[in-house]
Design an enzyme around this catalytic site. Structure first.
Site, mmCIF file in Angstrom:
data_model
loop_
_atom_site.group_PDB
_atom_site.id
_atom_site.type_symbol
_atom_site.label_atom_id
_atom_site.label_comp_id
_atom_site.label_asym_id
_atom_site.label_seq_id
_atom_site.Cartn_x
_atom_site.Cartn_y
_atom_site.Cartn_z
ATOM 1 N N TYR A 1 0.914 -1.247 0.008
ATOM 2 C CA TYR A 1 0.144 0.084 -0.150
ATOM 3 C C TYR A 1 0.791 1.221 0.048
ATOM 4 C CZ TYR A 1 -3.653 -3.265 1.017
ATOM 5 O OH TYR A 1 -4.492 -4.342 0.879
ATOM 6 N N HIS B 1 -9.252 0.867 -5.932
ATOM 7 C CA HIS B 1 -8.302 -0.016 -5.013
ATOM 8 C C HIS B 1 -6.708 0.533 -5.203
ATOM 9 C CE1 HIS B 1 -11.626 -2.691 -3.757
ATOM 10 N NE2 HIS B 1 -11.799 -2.640 -5.209
HETATM 11 C C1 DHK Z 1 -7.729 -2.552 0.325
HETATM 12 C C2 DHK Z 1 -8.008 -3.170 1.262
HETATM 13 O O1 DHK Z 1 -7.924 -2.973 2.662
HETATM 14 C C3 DHK Z 1 -8.049 -4.675 0.822
HETATM 15 O O2 DHK Z 1 -8.988 -5.538 1.910
HETATM 16 C C4 DHK Z 1 -8.358 -4.944 -0.488
HETATM 17 C C5 DHK Z 1 -7.795 -2.560 -1.136
HETATM 18 C C6 DHK Z 1 -7.739 -4.080 -1.428
HETATM 19 C C7 DHK Z 1 -6.838 -1.888 -1.878
HETATM 20 O O3 DHK Z 1 -5.787 -2.288 -2.802
HETATM 21 O O4 DHK Z 1 -6.914 -0.440 -1.928
HETATM 22 O O5 DHK Z 1 -8.474 -6.225 -0.665
#
Ligand code: DHK
Length: 145
Positions: free
Chosen positions: A22, A99
């Protein structure tokens, strides 16, 4: 134009949670980026983050008749929530799914999105830029992917 950006569970942990997936930027950094983008386009934007499914449903319902569109990253609820899907369908506002990662290339349980077919478009795997593309899509400036 008035937009609402909703982030679901654990997205308040951006910068801390799994940075290899992330990134290292925080939720505050994300909001600042979207705010700047919207300011440049004279879009009024509000932000909402919750770890609670019902609270997200309440926020979607509250947008009904007040706002012009929703950008939503439902986090883990993407893969489980009939209630969030039904709320998006109920209010009928143009809604775009975002996402940060690409769930379709991750674990099998992330391959299902309960919201995808009630959203006008999906931007995934683009990092924070996906939110900006979602804003642009709602302004009619970005093609659907
Ligand atoms: C964010 C989340 O918290 C995950 O549970 C999803 C998503 C993906 C993202 O890629 O922003 O699977």
């Amino acid at each position: 134009m008035k937009l609402l950006v909703i982030n679901g569970p654990n997205l308040n942990m951006l910068g801390i949670r799994e940075p290899e997936i992330y990134g290292r930027e925080t939720y505050a950094d994300l909001c600042a980026l979207i705010q700047k983008h919207c300011d440049e386009k004279s879009i009024e934007v509000t932000f909402y983050q919750s770890n609670h499914e019902g609270a997200i449903v309440d926020e979607i319902q509250a947008a009904c008749g007040r706002l012009d569109g929703i950008v939503i990253n439902p986090g883990g609820y993407t893969h489980t929530s009939v209630a969030i899907r039904d709320a998006i369908a109920a209010v009928g506002l143009p809604t775009v799914e975002v996402h940060i990662s690409d769930p379709d290339t991750r674990e099998d349980f992330r391959h299902v999105s309960y919201v995808r077919d009630v959203c006008r478009a999906t931007f995934k795997g683009l990092g924070f830029a996906g939110y900006l593309k979602a804003v642009d899509f709602l302004c009619g400036e970005e093609p659907k992917t």
